[in-house]
Design a protein around this motif. Sequence first.
Motif, PDB file in Angstrom:
ATOM      1  N   ASN A 208       0.826  -1.206   0.000  1.00 55.21           N
ATOM      2  CA  ASN A 208       0.000   0.000   0.000  1.00 55.21           C
ATOM      3  C   ASN A 208       0.860   1.256   0.000  1.00 55.21           C
ATOM      4  OD1 ASN A 208      -2.716  -0.895  -0.125  1.00 55.21           O
ATOM      5  ND2 ASN A 208      -2.643  -1.504   2.022  1.00 55.21           N
ATOM      6  N   SER A 209       1.991   1.185   0.701  1.00 54.59           N
ATOM      7  CA  SER A 209       2.915   2.327   0.695  1.00 54.59           C
ATOM      8  C   SER A 209       3.496   2.529  -0.704  1.00 54.59           C
ATOM      9  CB  SER A 209       4.038   2.084   1.706  1.00 54.59           C
ATOM     10  OG  SER A 209       4.973   3.144   1.682  1.00 54.59           O
ATOM     11  N   ILE A 210       3.852   1.427  -1.377  1.00 50.36           N
ATOM     12  CA  ILE A 210       4.352   1.501  -2.753  1.00 50.36           C
ATOM     13  C   ILE A 210       3.278   2.074  -3.677  1.00 50.36           C
ATOM     14  CG2 ILE A 210       5.035   0.077  -4.737  1.00 50.36           C
ATOM     15  CD1 ILE A 210       6.438  -1.781  -2.686  1.00 50.36           C
ATOM     16  N   TYR A 211       2.050   1.606  -3.508  1.00 59.46           N
ATOM     17  CA  TYR A 211       0.944   2.094  -4.326  1.00 59.46           C
ATOM     18  C   TYR A 211       0.768   3.603  -4.162  1.00 59.46           C
ATOM     19  CZ  TYR A 211      -3.912   2.845  -5.783  1.00 59.46           C
ATOM     20  OH  TYR A 211      -5.048   3.327  -6.381  1.00 59.46           O
TER      21      TYR A 211
ATOM     22  N   ASN B  61      11.324  -5.485 -13.096  1.00 62.69           N
ATOM     23  CA  ASN B  61      12.084  -5.473 -14.347  1.00 62.69           C
ATOM     24  C   ASN B  61      11.868  -4.192 -15.143  1.00 62.69           C
ATOM     25  OD1 ASN B  61      13.195  -8.020 -13.902  1.00 62.69           O
ATOM     26  ND2 ASN B  61      11.418  -9.058 -14.810  1.00 62.69           N
ATOM     27  N   ASP B  62      10.669  -3.599 -15.007  1.00 61.63           N
ATOM     28  CA  ASP B  62      10.374  -2.374 -15.734  1.00 61.63           C
ATOM     29  C   ASP B  62       9.428  -1.526 -14.897  1.00 61.63           C
ATOM     30  OD1 ASP B  62       9.830  -0.341 -17.470  1.00 61.63           O
ATOM     31  OD2 ASP B  62       9.085  -1.602 -19.101  1.00 61.63           O
ATOM     32  N   ASN B  63       9.985  -0.590 -14.123  1.00 61.79           N
ATOM     33  CA  ASN B  63       9.178   0.267 -13.257  1.00 61.79           C
ATOM     34  C   ASN B  63       8.115   1.033 -14.026  1.00 61.79           C
ATOM     35  OD1 ASN B  63      11.643   1.281 -10.717  1.00 61.79           O
ATOM     36  ND2 ASN B  63      10.759  -0.705 -11.221  1.00 61.79           N
ATOM     37  N   GLU B  64       8.421   1.373 -15.263  1.00 66.28           N
ATOM     38  CA  GLU B  64       7.525   2.235 -16.031  1.00 66.28           C
ATOM     39  C   GLU B  64       6.170   1.572 -16.282  1.00 66.28           C
ATOM     40  OE1 GLU B  64       6.960   6.000 -17.167  1.00 66.28           O
ATOM     41  OE2 GLU B  64       8.838   5.156 -16.419  1.00 66.28           O
TER      42      GLU B  64
ATOM     43  N   THR C 109      12.401   0.082  -6.781  1.00 66.36           N
ATOM     44  CA  THR C 109      12.810  -1.282  -7.151  1.00 66.36           C
ATOM     45  C   THR C 109      13.220  -2.082  -5.920  1.00 66.36           C
ATOM     46  OG1 THR C 109      13.515  -0.596  -9.351  1.00 66.36           O
ATOM     47  CG2 THR C 109      14.461  -2.638  -8.492  1.00 66.36           C
ATOM     48  N   ALA C 110      13.996  -1.469  -5.039  1.00 68.44           N
ATOM     49  CA  ALA C 110      14.438  -2.170  -3.828  1.00 68.44           C
ATOM     50  C   ALA C 110      13.257  -2.511  -2.931  1.00 68.44           C
ATOM     51  CB  ALA C 110      15.451  -1.306  -3.084  1.00 68.44           C
TER      52      ALA C 110
ATOM     53  N   ARG D 202       8.623  -8.742  -2.811  1.00 63.31           N
ATOM     54  CA  ARG D 202       8.611  -9.943  -3.655  1.00 63.31           C
ATOM     55  C   ARG D 202       9.297 -11.110  -2.965  1.00 63.31           C
ATOM     56  NH1 ARG D 202      12.075 -10.811  -8.040  1.00 63.31           N
ATOM     57  NH2 ARG D 202      13.688 -10.226  -6.511  1.00 63.31           N
ATOM     58  N   ASP D 203      10.436 -10.846  -2.347  1.00 62.99           N
ATOM     59  CA  ASP D 203      11.159 -11.906  -1.650  1.00 62.99           C
ATOM     60  C   ASP D 203      10.365 -12.421  -0.452  1.00 62.99           C
ATOM     61  OD1 ASP D 203      13.150 -11.564  -3.500  1.00 62.99           O
ATOM     62  OD2 ASP D 203      14.465 -10.390  -2.180  1.00 62.99           O
ATOM     63  N   THR D 204       9.689 -11.518   0.225  1.00 61.14           N
ATOM     64  CA  THR D 204       8.849 -11.930   1.355  1.00 61.14           C
ATOM     65  C   THR D 204       7.740 -12.855   0.884  1.00 61.14           C
ATOM     66  OG1 THR D 204       9.291  -9.914   2.625  1.00 61.14           O
ATOM     67  CG2 THR D 204       7.279 -11.123   3.153  1.00 61.14           C
ATOM     68  N   LEU D 205       7.047 -12.491  -0.182  1.00 58.12           N
ATOM     69  CA  LEU D 205       5.952 -13.310  -0.692  1.00 58.12           C
ATOM     70  C   LEU D 205       6.461 -14.657  -1.200  1.00 58.12           C
ATOM     71  CD1 LEU D 205       3.769 -10.667  -2.581  1.00 58.12           C
ATOM     72  CD2 LEU D 205       3.423 -11.627  -0.307  1.00 58.12           C
ATOM     73  N   THR D 206       7.638 -14.669  -1.812  1.00 59.26           N
ATOM     74  CA  THR D 206       8.225 -15.932  -2.269  1.00 59.26           C
ATOM     75  C   THR D 206       8.491 -16.859  -1.090  1.00 59.26           C
ATOM     76  OG1 THR D 206       9.266 -14.850  -4.170  1.00 59.26           O
ATOM     77  CG2 THR D 206      10.174 -16.969  -3.485  1.00 59.26           C
ATOM     78  N   ALA D 207       9.053 -16.295  -0.032  1.00 60.98           N
ATOM     79  CA  ALA D 207       9.326 -17.091   1.165  1.00 60.98           C
ATOM     80  C   ALA D 207       8.026 -17.597   1.792  1.00 60.98           C
ATOM     81  CB  ALA D 207      10.109 -16.249   2.176  1.00 60.98           C
TER      82      ALA D 207
END
Length: 967
Positions: A404-407, A477-480, A434-435, A441-446
């Motif tokens: 939500n913060s990213i959004y 891969n592509d922020n845009e 990106t970071a 993403r890594d959290t959701l993968t785990a």
Amino acid sequence: MRRLMLFLLTALIILSCAGVSAHADAVPRAEFDGILDLYSVNPDIPSYAEYMAAVEYGEQRISEESSPSYSAEGPAPDIIIDTGDVITEEDAAARFAFTVERAAFYKPSVEYYPTPGKNSSIERAVFIDGALPYKELALVSFPRIWRNSAELSADGFVWEKDNQGNDLRPSMVEAPEWIVSDLHDAEGTITEPLAVWLSAGGHTITFVSIREPMQMRRVTFTSAESAQIPLYNEATAQADAQGAADASGALVTIQAENAARTSSQMLYPTQELGSPAVTPYSSKTLINNTIGGNSWRLAGQWIEWEFDAPETGYYNISMNVNQNQKRGVFVPRKITIDGAVPFAELAGYGFTFTQNWKQVTLGSADGAYKIFLTQGSHTLRMEATLGEFAYLIGQVKDAIYDLNSIYRKIIQLTGVAPDKYRDYQIERTLPTLTAEMTAVRDTLTAVVDELRRVAGARSDRERVLITMRDQLNILINDNEKASVQIASFKINVRALGTWLNDAMIQPLALDEIYIHSPDVSLPTKTSFFGKIGFEVSRLFYSFIIDYNAIGNVADDARAITLWIGSGRDQANVVKALIDETFTKQTGISVNVMLVDMGTLLQATLAGQGPDAAIQVGWDLPMNYGLRGAVLDLTRFPDLREIKERFDESATTPYVYGESTYALPETQVFPMMFYRKDILAELGVALPETWADVNVTLAALSRSQMEIGMLPGEQVFATLLYQNGGAYYNDKATASALDSEEAIRAFKQYTEFYTDYKLDRITSVEERFRTGECPIIIADYTLYNNLQVSAPDIRGLWGMAPVPGTLNAGGQIDRSTGSYGGACVIMNDTDTPDEAWEFLKWWTSETTQVAFGREMESLMGSSARVPTANLEAFEMMPWPAADLSAITDQREWVRGIPQVPGGYFTYRNINNAFYSVTTPAADQVNAEAAMATPREALTDKVILINDEIRYKRTEFGLPLDQGNALDP
């Protein structure tokens, strides 16, 4: 490492002075309220995981002198701080001083007695040395003890029956006793008892009341090492070494609905009509034969049973269970015998998905668990827990907050509807994006990997997580691409919030529990042909039983027929209250019918209507009353006394001229909800007036945010009343919306959607959760929805009165409108006096409190009744701070009057609103085609007055002719 440290640490606490054992040090709440209001957004207050990690790795907050010390003599004995049986009320803060001899981790526990209150769980915030060690201690829950009200016999509870042969659901009554409870995370995402680090020296512990009073006897600090629970092999090896052997020929059957104690009103006996695989069962009548299900779904809820073991030895425990709601995963339960978990595997034993009822023996792939019991009485407790899912849920909750913060960061740059042809240069403008997305993403993968491990296989439960993860991969891969995927990104985050809410719900239904020796076979349930016969029998009875009739059906001369149109659960509660209290007190029987209220007028005209109806819409009584369908209550001499139960605003819609056509049941009005975290992040103050709102909107717009306020009558009424306007003239014969005050209010109303472009369609609750709208104006009942369905923002929001208008006296006028439900007596009733007695009973404080508590026990806090009875409202289980905010707003609430033809009023206000705010699509110059507020409203007032005149003529009422009434 952390758990090893917990197990090795030992502690010793010595009282600082004898005075501590007699009295608490009462301290002002004010010094804690500010901390509690902002703890969730205070970066200096860590989460429990951060706190434990900081202690473990020796960060700055832990001094050299406070480093862990170890004892070669085993765990230190528990030391008790005698609190002197202090009773702490809802507005209290009690502090106790003590001295610690040796720095270590300690598990605080409290011995308390749940003193009479509002029948809700007791909630406290716990401070150490005047500070909040970590966020989870801002809300610690202490349960009450409940049992059902049925009479207990040697064979179990004896259920009362109605005259149709159905078991009546027993009410749940509180059975208070002294309870010892550790401190636990209220959300259940931390399964072990909470611990605190204490350095050597003097300390204080303070309990700040959030909700409900309680009596405290002592606070105990226990060595963390004593929390270790042995594994199954270790426990059985220890019992084997002491000569334990299997019991023989023993079978103890416990009907699960015969629970001795529960921690919640929601855990009452339930009725399974759809399966012959439960005991007992009937294809004709409703029988109390199970317990749990959807009502036993929240972490921390427990049910306890008592039983006698016929001999000393090893036993198996089996159950007839139904877990048909969590496909692909299991539902965990913490199982204790005599207050202790026998071995670690039962600390979160998982019940897997079953389509139907199934007999399950507790065990593992290696076989059934053997549990050692001594001959005699025992207690078995099963507690809902998140088990191994707790960590996963905590990780997903943090991920949702970060998403939500990213959004919000993205929409601050692109807006919620980006131009797909524009290059926003997101990566350059938001270099950390990106970071941040990679971390989530890594959290959701785990989480996905761990979920597969815990569940033992892939499941549909991971689909939402994978979808969100895959989208993050694309955006990394592509922020845009965020500018063209922002809508789907929001949808996926919302789906993740739904996943979180669903994951925290752990329902399980029980029919029977078997305590049996390993050599005993379990009783066989119904056969295939038995199931066929059961279904045929059910089909037969469906043709001869009236399922609309609830409970006892009476045919005596004084019996009244009551219609209710909400739901069967509500109807069952109403009927139970009637039979338990009203009929016994007055001798008047009530036949309750569950119907569609849309047929009320037609049924009345056909002579098939009820004597009384409850939970009807607020616009019904006056309109039916003028048509002679609803009784004028002024015929009863005690009406004035009864109306004193309610605020005058609650009765306004039901009064016309000298007549009163209904009594109010519920009353709802707007409140202002706000996100503490976002307002703190933006440095935006909570607006007090509408002038402040305009400033706040400008500040929020710079971050592509806004205030959520859907157009509606409550918003218009708020502005109308605060501007000194009124709906109708003093005689209620014509509209007053052409006054300067009303036009000014309407202009202010429309400007929010023309000048400030507020969203007129999207749910404010949804945008509140994502953070698009950190401030929203909505009915105060939204509070219940957010508490239940928005765990991802729990603790991050608050509630306050609506913005006001500064009046000539320098006071902020926070006037607002209200609406609600009502109860009426039909005009053609043969028993008006009996129906009036019912209405008086139904709207009384005692009945409304009982109904509210029963509904919460049945459906949880989301079903909290917004009762119009002022004294009953004060008794609803609101936290003290939230109750204060609602009470402050209620002082300004005004009713919206109803007049003949009044249904045309808001319909035309709404039409005028859209003629001002919506451009005409077929105009070359759309802006020019939009009406001005003044002309739009005054044009509609003509139509409103025409309808009022038409209806007054129809009903033979005098018409307004200038200053004189022409009869």
